[in-house]
Design an enzyme around this catalytic site. Structure first.
Site, PDB file in Angstrom:
ATOM      1  N   CYS A  27      93.189   7.442  63.794  1.00 23.73           N
ATOM      2  CA  CYS A  27      92.003   8.037  64.439  1.00 23.73           C
ATOM      3  C   CYS A  27      90.535   7.599  63.843  1.00 23.73           C
ATOM      4  O   CYS A  27      89.819   8.175  63.544  1.00 23.73           O
ATOM      5  CB  CYS A  27      91.866   9.815  64.262  1.00 23.73           C
ATOM      6  N   ILE A  30      88.350   2.061  65.607  1.00 24.25           N
ATOM      7  CA  ILE A  30      88.939   1.223  66.755  1.00 24.25           C
ATOM      8  C   ILE A  30      89.396   2.030  67.807  1.00 24.25           C
ATOM      9  O   ILE A  30      89.420   1.824  69.017  1.00 24.25           O
ATOM     10  CB  ILE A  30      89.859   0.077  66.385  1.00 24.25           C
ATOM     11  N   ALA A  31      90.153   3.208  67.274  1.00 21.54           N
ATOM     12  CA  ALA A  31      90.544   4.212  68.133  1.00 21.54           C
ATOM     13  C   ALA A  31      89.579   5.161  69.050  1.00 21.54           C
ATOM     14  O   ALA A  31      89.703   5.319  70.187  1.00 21.54           O
ATOM     15  CB  ALA A  31      91.397   5.344  67.394  1.00 21.54           C
ATOM     16  N   ARG A  33      86.901   3.415  70.147  1.00 25.22           N
ATOM     17  CA  ARG A  33      86.520   2.571  71.377  1.00 25.22           C
ATOM     18  C   ARG A  33      87.602   2.573  72.362  1.00 25.22           C
ATOM     19  O   ARG A  33      87.380   2.646  73.527  1.00 25.22           O
ATOM     20  CB  ARG A  33      86.445   1.085  70.733  1.00 25.22           C
ATOM     21  N   ARG A  52      97.433  11.208  59.569  1.00 22.50           N
ATOM     22  CA  ARG A  52      98.054  11.590  58.430  1.00 22.50           C
ATOM     23  C   ARG A  52      97.396  12.975  58.101  1.00 22.50           C
ATOM     24  O   ARG A  52      98.011  13.644  57.129  1.00 22.50           O
ATOM     25  CB  ARG A  52      97.695  10.757  57.348  1.00 22.50           C
ATOM     26  N   LYS A 112      95.685  -5.718  67.179  1.00 19.90           N
ATOM     27  CA  LYS A 112      95.992  -6.962  66.786  1.00 19.90           C
ATOM     28  C   LYS A 112      95.533  -6.985  65.468  1.00 19.90           C
ATOM     29  O   LYS A 112      94.252  -6.276  65.121  1.00 19.90           O
ATOM     30  CB  LYS A 112      95.471  -8.043  67.659  1.00 19.90           C
TER      31      LYS A 112
END
Length: 355
Positions: A27, A30-31, A33, A52, A112
């Protein structure tokens, strides 16, 4: 089937397809976006997230309107409603999480680079193929309309045979008191230029050339922190050479140039390109393409993945697992050689390695 053809398939009668129910593991930034992009997809819905720590997952779910939040990854994988998982954690955890997803029968879309070494890549891909579960590296560059237009021009022979490709991707994150705790300066978290940014020019080239190179030569500069800061790779193909550069401490122009024996192509901001141009050798502009709506790269990536899912595919034709495995093996080889050099010199640097 050509790269620009939409995959077909339906989980319901008529043209309506039930949206793919996604869960996000991780979370972080990047999550965020990815979540915003997924909300713009008519063929996907974000049904759950996991971190976690339950508090972090619950806060993320509340912010993004996600129905369910889990304080551990396994609980999300045991959720029968979830059909696909987007992995948004640090590089070094991708393989283990992906394997758990595959065993749970969940389709996998991983940020990636998918892997940090060839062994975990080979094991995960073998498990996916044996289990017949859709697995894809989230390399949006290859799903962008401008990239697909470049591929179309090449297939049509509009620049003749490819002779030279130049592509570079970088950003500036100097090593300072403020940045030294960033994951990019931590070898244990897959830090450095190669894994975070080098994947862009390398997999751009293997996509354009439709496969891995015959040989890779490289020059890598290592920092005292133990991560690579600059890497230049030369990929050799029959009759063609590609120059790939990446850095986290230097600026590069991210326009990719593909030169053939009758003309050349420029793809601007190739990592998430919206514009490309075709020229002859006199510099005359012959053709151009520009995306009219500036969609986030994730939107195209998600659309491609959901098409694959609905069509019952287990692998992407735009981002084949063979290409993902190739980068993992090459990156491992280069970074291991560079790290060994640093160890032999007691970590004193910066040092430059050629191979």
């Amino acid at each position: 089937m050509t790269e620009q053809m939409a995959l077909t398939g339906s989980s319901q009668k008529g043209n309506y397809r039930e949206p793919v129910k996604f869960g996000i593991i991780g979370c972080g930034k990047i999550a965020v976006r990815f979540s915003k992009a997924l909300k713009r997809s008519p063929e996907a819905v974000l049904a759950a997230c996991a971190a976690r720590e339950s508090g972090r997952a619950e806060a993320f779910a509340k912010e993004h309107g996600i129905p369910k939040a889990y304080g551990d990854y396994q609980s999300l994988l045991e959720d029968e409603e979830i059909q696909a998982v987007y992995i948004a954690t640090v590089h070094t955890t991708h393989a283990g999480i992906a394997q758990a997803c595959i065993r749970a029968g969940k389709a996998v879309l991983s940020e990636k680079p998918f892997f940090t070494n060839g062994k975990e890549a080979a094991e995960t891909i073998a498990l996916a193929r044996k289990s017949r579960v859709l697995v894809m590296e989230g390399f949006w560059t290859r799903t962008m309309p401008a990239y697909l237009k470049v591929k179309e021009w090449i297939r049509e022979g509009r620049i003749g045979h490819i002779r030279l490709i130049r592509a570079a991707a970088s950003f500036m994150l100097p090593y300072t008191e403020d940045t030294k705790k960033n994951r990019l300066w931590d070898p244990a978290l897959g830090g450095g230029a190669m894994l975070d940014m080098g994947v862009y020019p390398y997999e751009y080239v293997t996509g354009i050339m439709d496969g891995p190179p015959e040989k890779v030569n490289y020059t890598v500069q290592m920092s005292e922190a133990g991560v690579d800061t600059i890497a230049v790779m030369t990929l050799s193909y029959p009759g063609a050479i590609a120059d790939c550069a990446t850095s986290i401490t230097a600026f590069t122009d991210n326009t990719a140039t593909i030169s053939g024996d009758t003309g050349y192509i420029k793809q601007y901001r190739f990592t998430g390109s919206r514009k490309c141009e075709l020229y002859d050798f006199s510099g005359k502009l012959l053709d151009s393409y520009e995306e009219t709506e500036e969609e986030d790269g994730f939107v195209h990536e998600i659309a491609h993945f959901t098409q694959l899912f609905h069509a019952g595919k287990t692998e992407s034709d735009l981002i084949p697992l063979e290409h993902t495995l190739d980068f993992a093996r090459q990156a491992e080889k280069i970074l291991e050689a560079a790290s060994e050099m640093c160890r032999s010199k007691d970590g004193k640097g910066p040092e430059t390695l050629h191979g």
